[in-house]
Design a protein around this motif. Structure first.
Motif, PDB file in Angstrom:
ATOM      1  N   ARG A 326       0.844  -1.182   0.000  1.00 26.37           N
ATOM      2  CA  ARG A 326       0.000   0.000   0.000  1.00 26.37           C
ATOM      3  C   ARG A 326       0.889   1.245   0.000  1.00 26.37           C
ATOM      4  O   ARG A 326       1.957   1.255   0.594  1.00 26.37           O
ATOM      5  N   PRO A 327       0.434   2.321  -0.632  1.00 28.63           N
ATOM      6  CA  PRO A 327       1.223   3.559  -0.637  1.00 28.63           C
ATOM      7  C   PRO A 327       1.486   4.051   0.788  1.00 28.63           C
ATOM      8  O   PRO A 327       0.661   3.885   1.685  1.00 28.63           O
ATOM      9  N   LEU A 328       2.656   4.644   0.974  1.00 28.30           N
ATOM     10  CA  LEU A 328       3.041   5.188   2.274  1.00 28.30           C
ATOM     11  C   LEU A 328       3.108   6.708   2.174  1.00 28.30           C
ATOM     12  O   LEU A 328       3.882   7.263   1.377  1.00 28.30           O
ATOM     13  N   ARG A 329       2.302   7.401   2.974  1.00 27.88           N
ATOM     14  CA  ARG A 329       2.277   8.863   2.980  1.00 27.88           C
ATOM     15  C   ARG A 329       3.377   9.375   3.892  1.00 27.88           C
ATOM     16  O   ARG A 329       3.533   8.914   5.029  1.00 27.88           O
ATOM     17  N   ILE A 330       4.158  10.344   3.396  1.00 27.99           N
ATOM     18  CA  ILE A 330       5.273  10.911   4.134  1.00 27.99           C
ATOM     19  C   ILE A 330       5.015  12.403   4.306  1.00 27.99           C
ATOM     20  O   ILE A 330       5.239  13.198   3.389  1.00 27.99           O
ATOM     21  N   PRO A 331       4.509  12.829   5.468  1.00 31.47           N
ATOM     22  CA  PRO A 331       4.089  14.221   5.640  1.00 31.47           C
ATOM     23  C   PRO A 331       5.232  15.212   5.811  1.00 31.47           C
ATOM     24  O   PRO A 331       5.076  16.402   5.556  1.00 31.47           O
ATOM     25  N   GLU A 332       6.400  14.733   6.278  1.00 32.58           N
ATOM     26  CA  GLU A 332       7.520  15.625   6.571  1.00 32.58           C
ATOM     27  C   GLU A 332       8.790  14.791   6.655  1.00 32.58           C
ATOM     28  O   GLU A 332       8.734  13.554   6.685  1.00 32.58           O
ATOM     29  N   PRO A 372       2.929  16.669   1.252  1.00 34.29           N
ATOM     30  CA  PRO A 372       3.417  15.336   1.628  1.00 34.29           C
ATOM     31  C   PRO A 372       3.868  14.534   0.416  1.00 34.29           C
ATOM     32  O   PRO A 372       3.351  14.687  -0.690  1.00 34.29           O
ATOM     33  N   LEU A 373       4.852  13.656   0.660  1.00 30.97           N
ATOM     34  CA  LEU A 373       5.328  12.755  -0.377  1.00 30.97           C
ATOM     35  C   LEU A 373       4.562  11.438  -0.308  1.00 30.97           C
ATOM     36  O   LEU A 373       3.903  11.134   0.688  1.00 30.97           O
ATOM     37  N   LEU A 374       4.681  10.660  -1.369  1.00 29.56           N
ATOM     38  CA  LEU A 374       4.008   9.357  -1.413  1.00 29.56           C
ATOM     39  C   LEU A 374       4.974   8.322  -1.972  1.00 29.56           C
ATOM     40  O   LEU A 374       5.509   8.500  -3.077  1.00 29.56           O
ATOM     41  N   LEU A 375       5.217   7.276  -1.216  1.00 34.44           N
ATOM     42  CA  LEU A 375       6.027   6.152  -1.678  1.00 34.44           C
ATOM     43  C   LEU A 375       5.077   5.051  -2.110  1.00 34.44           C
ATOM     44  O   LEU A 375       4.263   4.579  -1.320  1.00 34.44           O
ATOM     45  N   ARG A 376       5.149   4.642  -3.362  1.00 36.78           N
ATOM     46  CA  ARG A 376       4.145   3.716  -3.895  1.00 36.78           C
ATOM     47  C   ARG A 376       4.734   2.824  -4.983  1.00 36.78           C
ATOM     48  O   ARG A 376       5.787   3.134  -5.572  1.00 36.78           O
ATOM     49  N   PRO A 377       4.026   1.713  -5.306  1.00 42.12           N
ATOM     50  CA  PRO A 377       4.407   0.909  -6.473  1.00 42.12           C
ATOM     51  C   PRO A 377       4.129   1.694  -7.747  1.00 42.12           C
ATOM     52  O   PRO A 377       3.401   2.693  -7.746  1.00 42.12           O
ATOM     53  N   ASP A 408      10.628  -7.606 -12.010  1.00 39.59           N
ATOM     54  CA  ASP A 408      11.396  -6.452 -11.556  1.00 39.59           C
ATOM     55  C   ASP A 408      10.532  -5.197 -11.491  1.00 39.59           C
ATOM     56  O   ASP A 408      10.604  -4.416 -10.543  1.00 39.59           O
ATOM     57  N   LYS A 409       9.718  -4.992 -12.534  1.00 42.34           N
ATOM     58  CA  LYS A 409       8.889  -3.785 -12.595  1.00 42.34           C
ATOM     59  C   LYS A 409       7.884  -3.745 -11.452  1.00 42.34           C
ATOM     60  O   LYS A 409       7.604  -2.679 -10.893  1.00 42.34           O
ATOM     61  N   ARG A 410       7.344  -4.891 -11.092  1.00 43.25           N
ATOM     62  CA  ARG A 410       6.373  -4.922 -10.002  1.00 43.25           C
ATOM     63  C   ARG A 410       7.022  -4.626  -8.654  1.00 43.25           C
ATOM     64  O   ARG A 410       6.356  -4.186  -7.729  1.00 43.25           O
ATOM     65  N   ARG A 411       8.302  -4.846  -8.563  1.00 41.42           N
ATOM     66  CA  ARG A 411       8.996  -4.599  -7.308  1.00 41.42           C
ATOM     67  C   ARG A 411       9.509  -3.162  -7.183  1.00 41.42           C
ATOM     68  O   ARG A 411       9.884  -2.724  -6.107  1.00 41.42           O
ATOM     69  N   GLN A 412       9.523  -2.459  -8.290  1.00 41.04           N
ATOM     70  CA  GLN A 412      10.069  -1.109  -8.279  1.00 41.04           C
ATOM     71  C   GLN A 412       9.109  -0.138  -7.590  1.00 41.04           C
ATOM     72  O   GLN A 412       7.906  -0.178  -7.790  1.00 41.04           O
ATOM     73  N   LEU A 413       9.676   0.760  -6.778  1.00 39.55           N
ATOM     74  CA  LEU A 413       8.893   1.775  -6.075  1.00 39.55           C
ATOM     75  C   LEU A 413       9.224   3.161  -6.615  1.00 39.55           C
ATOM     76  O   LEU A 413      10.329   3.408  -7.108  1.00 39.55           O
ATOM     77  N   ALA A 414       8.249   4.060  -6.490  1.00 37.48           N
ATOM     78  CA  ALA A 414       8.437   5.457  -6.888  1.00 37.48           C
ATOM     79  C   ALA A 414       8.128   6.360  -5.705  1.00 37.48           C
ATOM     80  O   ALA A 414       7.175   6.124  -4.963  1.00 37.48           O
ATOM     81  N   LEU A 415       8.947   7.407  -5.542  1.00 34.82           N
ATOM     82  CA  LEU A 415       8.681   8.423  -4.535  1.00 34.82           C
ATOM     83  C   LEU A 415       8.160   9.662  -5.249  1.00 34.82           C
ATOM     84  O   LEU A 415       8.854  10.219  -6.116  1.00 34.82           O
ATOM     85  N   CYS A 416       6.948  10.080  -4.884  1.00 34.56           N
ATOM     86  CA  CYS A 416       6.276  11.174  -5.597  1.00 34.56           C
ATOM     87  C   CYS A 416       6.045  12.354  -4.662  1.00 34.56           C
ATOM     88  O   CYS A 416       5.926  12.207  -3.440  1.00 34.56           O
ATOM     89  N   ASP A 417       5.930  13.564  -5.278  1.00 33.98           N
ATOM     90  CA  ASP A 417       5.647  14.752  -4.479  1.00 33.98           C
ATOM     91  C   ASP A 417       4.142  14.951  -4.333  1.00 33.98           C
ATOM     92  O   ASP A 417       3.342  14.111  -4.762  1.00 33.98           O
ATOM     93  N   ILE A 423       9.637  11.928  -8.037  1.00 31.67           N
ATOM     94  CA  ILE A 423      10.919  12.520  -7.667  1.00 31.67           C
ATOM     95  C   ILE A 423      12.052  11.530  -7.915  1.00 31.67           C
ATOM     96  O   ILE A 423      13.115  11.889  -8.426  1.00 31.67           O
ATOM     97  N   TRP A 424      11.774  10.279  -7.580  1.00 33.85           N
ATOM     98  CA  TRP A 424      12.848   9.266  -7.573  1.00 33.85           C
ATOM     99  C   TRP A 424      12.269   7.888  -7.831  1.00 33.85           C
ATOM    100  O   TRP A 424      11.301   7.488  -7.174  1.00 33.85           O
ATOM    101  N   LEU A 425      12.815   7.165  -8.794  1.00 37.66           N
ATOM    102  CA  LEU A 425      12.606   5.720  -8.885  1.00 37.66           C
ATOM    103  C   LEU A 425      13.578   5.127  -7.877  1.00 37.66           C
ATOM    104  O   LEU A 425      14.796   5.151  -8.091  1.00 37.66           O
ATOM    105  N   VAL A 426      13.052   4.664  -6.771  1.00 35.44           N
ATOM    106  CA  VAL A 426      13.854   4.348  -5.598  1.00 35.44           C
ATOM    107  C   VAL A 426      15.025   3.428  -5.940  1.00 35.44           C
ATOM    108  O   VAL A 426      14.851   2.367  -6.573  1.00 35.44           O
ATOM    109  N   ALA A 427      16.213   3.879  -5.528  1.00 31.69           N
ATOM    110  CA  ALA A 427      17.462   3.134  -5.706  1.00 31.69           C
ATOM    111  C   ALA A 427      17.812   2.926  -7.175  1.00 31.69           C
ATOM    112  O   ALA A 427      18.576   2.019  -7.497  1.00 31.69           O
TER     113      ALA A 427
END
Length: 448
Positions: A326-332, A372-377, A408-417, A423-427
């Motif tokens: 599930r997406p992870l909300r990052i408020p700060e 807040p940022l969002l870390l998600r698939p 591989d694609k299903r395992r990749q995460l994205a960090l969004c604004d 912002i970043w395709l994680v790692a």
């Protein structure tokens, strides 16, 4: 018969005289024989009896008989009572399966509690013949045609070398009574139909049917040893195991997700590709029919209850199914944990900071990042501007260019604004629009 059983125990390495053994005793001829015979042979035994409360007064009769038998011979007895019908209804299984699950779960727990080495059960040659026929008729591989094995884990079967008639004769010679389960005399379930109807008819045509079936099973067992050795050798040259290309680098607390890879061209040069696929994929939960489809095409995507298999170029890739993320909300800024595989730490640093050569770190211009940022698939249609490029690109195409498989694609995460921009395709790669520049006054350091 006593000598034969002792030789069988020694040959198969089933029991030791100095160890404690738990014997499953129903009160029927087979289990009564097993208990008393092992006692005569000098083995340390304790008995266990399960009352499943399925046959009314007959269930209580069996319990009483076993209690009296153990008391007479000075054998420690452990009793267990089960509401088998309630268990079957709760777990959506047959009564027969419910009784089996309850029985063996109890036996194993009891074995551990009393410090016993083995759980002895009274399967004999006739049971083995029934099992072999059932496996054959249901469709099985070579191993199923071996029948019941003398040992499976802590479960041992010392009477597999004798027949039911020999057991009854031994009890008669001992002057020992036993009880009879009336349900075994009704041809309702598959095993009873084989025992009461089909096998007697086979013996009418082939009087030596049981002996011939058991002899064939022994020959198959010997062939399986050679087969297993050859399969292990061939699979070790065909299958490699490595982290997926889209996986983040390891950290001390992160367990690597591994993918097994099979070279299709090498597989097709083998005498039987389907056989090798069967041995490779069956432990991963793939059914024989699905494996047939895989062998016929070697292209596509298939899933079992626990694993996913995909074709990628000239390889087949096998991996465990990904848990739903599930997406992870990052408020700060701070440290956030998505799951046991992924942790994100975000800190603000005054001035400009760039860290090259570490894929787990992304340094972004803090002024360009909106919380807040969002870390998600990944999602279909995701786009970003890879660092160093002027135009945007589909993330899927970016990953394909880097030979990422579907897994591989299903395992990749994205960090969004806050606006949903990546912002970043994680790692892997950050978006060029968020990079640190000479005008940057504050850096946002993101570490996975």
């Amino acid at each position: 018969m006593t000598d034969r059983v002792q030789l069988f125990i020694e040959r198969e390495g089933l029991l030791r005289k100095d160890s404690l053994n738990l014997v499953a005793v129903s009160g029927g001829a087979d289990s009564v024989c097993l208990l008393l015979l092992l006692r005569q042979l000098g083995y340390r035994v304790e008995a266990a009896h399960c009352n499943f409360h399925l046959r009314g007064e007959e269930s209580q009769r069996d319990e009483t008989f076993v209690s009296d038998l153990c008391r007479e011979h000075g054998i420690e007895l452990h009793l267990a009572h089960f509401d088998t019908r309630a268990y079957a209804e709760l777990h959506k299984v047959s009564i027969e399966m419910a009784a089996r699950e309850l029985r063996y779960r109890y036996f194993e727990q009891l074995r551990q509690d009393i410090g016993a080495d083995n759980i002895c059960v009274a399967h004999h040659q006739d049971d083995n013949v029934e099992t072999i026929l059932m496996n054959l008729l249901r469709g099985t591989g070579l191993r199923g045609l071996q029948g019941i094995q003398p040992r499976r884990g802590h479960i041992v079967r010392p009477l597999l070398c004798v027949s039911r008639s020999e057991i009854e004769e031994w009890l008669h010679q001992q002057g020992q009574h036993y009880v009879t389960d009336s349900t075994n005399m009704v041809a309702d379930v598959v095993r009873n139909k084989l025992r009461l109807d089909i096998i007697p008819r086979l013996k009418d045509v082939f009087p030596q049917a049981n002996g011939n079936i058991l002899s064939t099973a022994r020959h198959i067992g010997e062939a399986v040893r050679v087969y297993d050795d050859a399969i292990h050798t061939r699979l070790s040259t065909l299958i490699t195991t490595a982290p997926t290309s889209g996986q983040m680098p390891p950290c001390p607390k992160r367990q690597l997700r591994l993918t097994q890879r099979c070279d299709i061209d090498k597989l097709l040069k083998e005498p039987s590709p389907e056989c090798l696929l069967f041995e490779w994929l069956t432990p991963a939960g793939f059914s024989p029919s699905t494996i047939e489809q895989i062998a016929a095409t070697l292209h596509g995507e298939w899933t079992s209850a626990t694993h996913c298999l995909v074709s990628h170029g000239r390889e087949l890739l096998l991996a465990e199914k990904e848990p739903e993320r599930r997406p992870l909300r990052i408020p700060e800024p701070g440290t956030y944990v998505l799951d046991d595989q992924t942790k994100i730490s975000i800190t603000r640093i005054q001035g400009q900071q760039i860290e090259r050569g570490d894929a787990t770190v992304c340094c972004a211009d803090a002024a360009t990042v909106t919380f807040p940022l969002l870390l998600r698939p990944l999602r279909p249609g995701d786009r970003f501007r890879p660092l160093g490029m002027k135009g945007t690109k589909l993330v899927s195409d970016f990953l394909t260019d880097r030979h990422f498989s579907i897994i591989d694609k299903r395992r990749q995460l994205a960090l969004c604004d806050a606006d949903g921009n990546i912002i970043w395709l994680v790692a892997l790669r950050m978006d060029d629009r968020y990079k640190v520049t000479p005008q940057t006054t504050e850096t946002l350091r993101i570490h996975s």
